[in-house]
Design a protein around this motif. Structure first.
Motif, PDB file in Angstrom:
ATOM      1  N   ASP A 248     140.524  77.418 150.786  1.00 16.01           N
ATOM      2  CA  ASP A 248     139.203  78.047 150.840  1.00 16.01           C
ATOM      3  C   ASP A 248     138.549  78.079 149.465  1.00 16.01           C
ATOM      4  OD1 ASP A 248     139.473  78.430 153.502  1.00 16.01           O
ATOM      5  OD2 ASP A 248     140.048  80.543 153.381  1.00 16.01           O
ATOM      6  N   ALA A 249     139.334  78.359 148.440  1.00 15.70           N
ATOM      7  CA  ALA A 249     138.793  78.427 147.082  1.00 15.70           C
ATOM      8  C   ALA A 249     138.279  77.068 146.632  1.00 15.70           C
ATOM      9  CB  ALA A 249     139.859  78.940 146.115  1.00 15.70           C
ATOM     10  N   GLN A 250     139.035  76.016 146.964  1.00 14.29           N
ATOM     11  CA  GLN A 250     138.602  74.665 146.584  1.00 14.29           C
ATOM     12  C   GLN A 250     137.340  74.266 147.344  1.00 14.29           C
ATOM     13  OE1 GLN A 250     142.302  72.728 147.577  1.00 14.29           O
ATOM     14  NE2 GLN A 250     142.852  72.451 145.412  1.00 14.29           N
ATOM     15  N   LEU A 251     137.283  74.643 148.628  1.00 19.19           N
ATOM     16  CA  LEU A 251     136.093  74.352 149.418  1.00 19.19           C
ATOM     17  C   LEU A 251     134.857  75.021 148.818  1.00 19.19           C
ATOM     18  CD1 LEU A 251     137.357  74.643 153.102  1.00 19.19           C
ATOM     19  CD2 LEU A 251     136.428  72.602 152.017  1.00 19.19           C
ATOM     20  N   GLU A 252     135.033  76.284 148.454  1.00 18.84           N
ATOM     21  CA  GLU A 252     133.913  77.024 147.880  1.00 18.84           C
ATOM     22  C   GLU A 252     133.450  76.387 146.573  1.00 18.84           C
ATOM     23  OE1 GLU A 252     132.787  81.524 146.299  1.00 18.84           O
ATOM     24  OE2 GLU A 252     134.743  81.137 147.216  1.00 18.84           O
ATOM     25  N   GLU A 253     134.421  76.004 145.738  1.00 24.48           N
ATOM     26  CA  GLU A 253     134.071  75.395 144.444  1.00 24.48           C
ATOM     27  C   GLU A 253     133.325  74.080 144.647  1.00 24.48           C
ATOM     28  OE1 GLU A 253     136.262  73.786 140.360  1.00 24.48           O
ATOM     29  OE2 GLU A 253     137.433  74.789 141.911  1.00 24.48           O
ATOM     30  N   ARG A 254     133.816  73.258 145.585  1.00 26.98           N
ATOM     31  CA  ARG A 254     133.169  71.966 145.826  1.00 26.98           C
ATOM     32  C   ARG A 254     131.778  72.141 146.414  1.00 26.98           C
ATOM     33  NH1 ARG A 254     138.022  68.142 148.251  1.00 26.98           N
ATOM     34  NH2 ARG A 254     139.441  68.416 146.495  1.00 26.98           N
ATOM     35  N   PHE A 255     131.651  73.123 147.303  1.00 24.96           N
ATOM     36  CA  PHE A 255     130.351  73.377 147.910  1.00 24.96           C
ATOM     37  C   PHE A 255     129.332  73.764 146.847  1.00 24.96           C
ATOM     38  CE2 PHE A 255     127.419  76.677 149.492  1.00 24.96           C
ATOM     39  CZ  PHE A 255     126.667  75.900 150.366  1.00 24.96           C
ATOM     40  N   PHE A 256     129.667  74.748 146.014  1.00 28.24           N
ATOM     41  CA  PHE A 256     128.712  75.218 145.024  1.00 28.24           C
ATOM     42  C   PHE A 256     128.433  74.165 143.953  1.00 28.24           C
ATOM     43  CE2 PHE A 256     129.902  79.565 146.512  1.00 28.24           C
ATOM     44  CZ  PHE A 256     128.628  79.961 146.857  1.00 28.24           C
TER      45      PHE A 256
ATOM     46  N   PRO B 186     137.809  59.614 153.654  1.00 32.97           N
ATOM     47  CA  PRO B 186     138.537  60.287 152.567  1.00 32.97           C
ATOM     48  C   PRO B 186     137.943  61.640 152.209  1.00 32.97           C
ATOM     49  CG  PRO B 186     138.204  57.968 152.063  1.00 32.97           C
ATOM     50  CD  PRO B 186     137.416  58.249 153.303  1.00 32.97           C
ATOM     51  N   THR B 187     136.588  61.755 152.301  1.00 31.83           N
ATOM     52  CA  THR B 187     135.941  63.025 151.952  1.00 31.83           C
ATOM     53  C   THR B 187     136.331  64.123 152.921  1.00 31.83           C
ATOM     54  OG1 THR B 187     134.060  61.861 150.996  1.00 31.83           O
ATOM     55  CG2 THR B 187     133.726  64.185 151.592  1.00 31.83           C
ATOM     56  N   ILE B 188     136.258  63.789 154.241  1.00 34.11           N
ATOM     57  CA  ILE B 188     136.600  64.782 155.251  1.00 34.11           C
ATOM     58  C   ILE B 188     138.079  65.144 155.168  1.00 34.11           C
ATOM     59  CG2 ILE B 188     136.783  65.193 157.732  1.00 34.11           C
ATOM     60  CD1 ILE B 188     134.262  63.528 158.082  1.00 34.11           C
ATOM     61  N   THR B 189     138.956  64.126 154.987  1.00 37.78           N
ATOM     62  CA  THR B 189     140.390  64.394 154.854  1.00 37.78           C
ATOM     63  C   THR B 189     140.655  65.333 153.695  1.00 37.78           C
ATOM     64  OG1 THR B 189     140.901  62.205 155.725  1.00 37.78           O
ATOM     65  CG2 THR B 189     142.652  63.335 154.516  1.00 37.78           C
ATOM     66  N   SER B 190     139.949  65.101 152.581  1.00 40.37           N
ATOM     67  CA  SER B 190     140.110  65.956 151.407  1.00 40.37           C
ATOM     68  C   SER B 190     139.692  67.381 151.710  1.00 40.37           C
ATOM     69  CB  SER B 190     139.291  65.396 150.247  1.00 40.37           C
ATOM     70  OG  SER B 190     139.341  66.251 149.139  1.00 40.37           O
ATOM     71  N   LEU B 191     138.586  67.535 152.460  1.00 38.43           N
ATOM     72  CA  LEU B 191     138.104  68.876 152.783  1.00 38.43           C
ATOM     73  C   LEU B 191     139.074  69.598 153.714  1.00 38.43           C
ATOM     74  CD1 LEU B 191     134.292  68.228 153.312  1.00 38.43           C
ATOM     75  CD2 LEU B 191     135.369  69.436 151.417  1.00 38.43           C
ATOM     76  N   VAL B 192     139.634  68.846 154.694  1.00 40.00           N
ATOM     77  CA  VAL B 192     140.569  69.456 155.637  1.00 40.00           C
ATOM     78  C   VAL B 192     141.802  69.977 154.925  1.00 40.00           C
ATOM     79  CG1 VAL B 192     142.114  68.970 157.563  1.00 40.00           C
ATOM     80  CG2 VAL B 192     139.765  68.133 157.610  1.00 40.00           C
ATOM     81  N   ASP B 193     142.223  69.251 153.912  1.00 36.86           N
ATOM     82  CA  ASP B 193     143.430  69.627 153.177  1.00 36.86           C
ATOM     83  C   ASP B 193     143.168  70.637 152.070  1.00 36.86           C
ATOM     84  OD1 ASP B 193     144.847  67.908 154.768  1.00 36.86           O
ATOM     85  OD2 ASP B 193     144.694  66.218 153.362  1.00 36.86           O
ATOM     86  N   SER B 194     141.921  71.016 151.870  1.00 33.95           N
ATOM     87  CA  SER B 194     141.582  71.904 150.760  1.00 33.95           C
ATOM     88  C   SER B 194     141.780  73.364 151.136  1.00 33.95           C
ATOM     89  CB  SER B 194     140.115  71.702 150.348  1.00 33.95           C
ATOM     90  OG  SER B 194     139.904  70.393 149.887  1.00 33.95           O
TER      91      SER B 194
END
Length: 414
Positions: free
Chosen positions: A25-33, A15-23
């Motif tokens: 760029d802005a959401q990825l950056e927010e989750r990363f930080f 589920p985590t990877i699926t969520s990241l694939v569907d995110s």
């Protein structure tokens, strides 16, 4: 001949990877930080041990990510050079250099100021350069340290300096070549009027006596409204400013002074192994610390918490070792009838970090939360039940006049 068809199963994604694939760029950056330790200050939110327990913040990490990566040792890093000009301008000096710590900054400045032996450094007996720097002034510079006890019990005065400075230069003497002051010292403020008086006198000597300021917590005195950075800078030939104490940078201090002085300080820093290559990774978060913490006004609310805590301690019958003028509160545990183990054990029950490196001292910084402050007040009430409503304790110094208000300044705090 028939060929066998092989069907490959599509891999199953978590589920985590699926969520990241569907995110996006802005959401990825927010989750990363948001997943990084830089994004929160949970560990420091209840840590009253010192203001160097502040956590570096996300703006500091982002500053590192966008910094230049020139060679700082060769003076070629754009971020570092820009930051050094910025700090020098803040205090009204010509130039500055980065050092790895406040201790290194003080030792670099003293080594640069002291040229031909014999020489003596005159300072307060409580000074950081005396008690907390491993004997560096003697070991690195070979200096005699003249430790002076302030006659007023609070800060050195011109009268103290005149009485103890060595002005003769026979072969028996080690003449006073540096006067090293500290502001704040144990959280208390040396008034601007006294710094000016000592500076004027020192500069009128023949030869002039070098004025150095250990300004590791100078930010706190400025935040308290005692004076401006430039007003302090006018009084000194060199200053050390720390970016970790209270401001939360991961590393670094600065030494400021004239162009000629900083050139010699650069040699002293090299001597101590303090020159760095990609120095932008130090300068960038330090700049963020100055801008996002000091200049944005985050120190004043922490000082307000300190004053309220000191006033409550006094009202409950406790005693203080020193007046609470900025962000440090010094509890007189023995005078308040508390054993150290009793005090520390009770603090742990309230989920408060106290104790080492200095027992009885409470340091308030901008990452102390309101919830932790509320628990601190409950902790005070638990260990100091009301004892007749007496205030006890110390008077509070008016840092603008140098007078003592005999406790009046604690009125109105709870």
């Amino acid at each position: 001949m028939e060929t066998e068809t092989i069907t490959l199963e599509k891999p199953r994604l978590s589920p985590t990877i699926t969520s990241l694939v569907d995110s996006t760029d802005a959401q990825l950056e927010e989750r990363f930080f948001s997943s990084l330790a830089w994004s929160h200050s949970n560990e420091s939110s209840n840590d009253f041990r010192s203001d160097f327990f502040t956590k570096p913040s996300l703006p500091m990490l982002k500053a590192i990510m966008t910094t230049s990566l020139g060679d700082g040792d060769m003076g070629e890093d754009e971020t570092t050079n820009s930051f050094c000009r910025y700090i020098a301008d803040l205090v009204g000096h010509d130039a500055s250099i980065l050092t790895l710590s406040g201790t290194m900054g003080n030792q670099v400045a003293l080594r640069a100021a002291l040229t031909v032996q014999p020489y003596e450094i005159l300072t307060d007996y409580r000074a950081h350069i005396v008690n907390w720097e491993g004997g560096g002034a003697s070991g690195v510079s070979g200096a005699l340290i003249r430790q002076v006890v302030p006659s007023n019990g609070h800060h050195l005065t011109l009268a103290d300096v005149k009485q103890h400075a060595t002005l003769t230069d026979t072969y028996y003497d080690a003449p006073t070549r540096v006067i090293s002051l500290e502001n704040t010292l144990y959280g208390t403020i040396m008034p601007l009027s006294e710094m000016r008086a000592i500076s004027k006198w020192a500069r009128e000597r023949d030869p002039p006596i070098h004025m150095h300021l250990d300004g590791a917590r100078l930010w706190e005195a400025v935040a308290a409204g005692a004076f401006t950075l430039r007003e302090a800078g006018e009084c000194f030939d060199s200053m050390q400013l720390c970016f970790t104490k209270g401001l939360g940078a991961p590393i670094g201090s600065a030494v400021t002074g004239s162009t000629a002085f900083v050139r010699r300080a650069n040699w002293a820093r090299k001597h101590l192994g303090g020159s760095t290559r990609q120095s932008g990774v130090i300068a960038a978060p330090a700049r963020a610390a100055v801008d996002y913490v000091f200049l944005s006004g985050k120190l004043a609310p922490a000082q307000d918490k300190a004053r309220r805590a000191a006033a409550l301690w006094l009202r409950l019958g406790g005693k203080l070792l020193r007046p609470a003028e900025t962000n440090l509160v010094w509890l007189d545990l023995e005078g308040s009838g508390l054993a150290l183990d009793e005090y520390n054990d009770a603090a742990r029950r309230f989920d408060l970090k106290v104790g080492e490196p200095v027992h009885g001292r409470l340091a308030f910084h901008y990452q102390i939360t309101d919830a932790a402050f509320a628990r601190l007040c409950e902790f005070f009430r638990a260990v100091l039940p009301p004892r007749g409503g007496g205030r006890g304790g110390l008077g509070v110094v008016d840092v603008r006049s140098g007078g003592v208000a005999n406790g009046v300044a604690v009125n109105g705090y709870s």
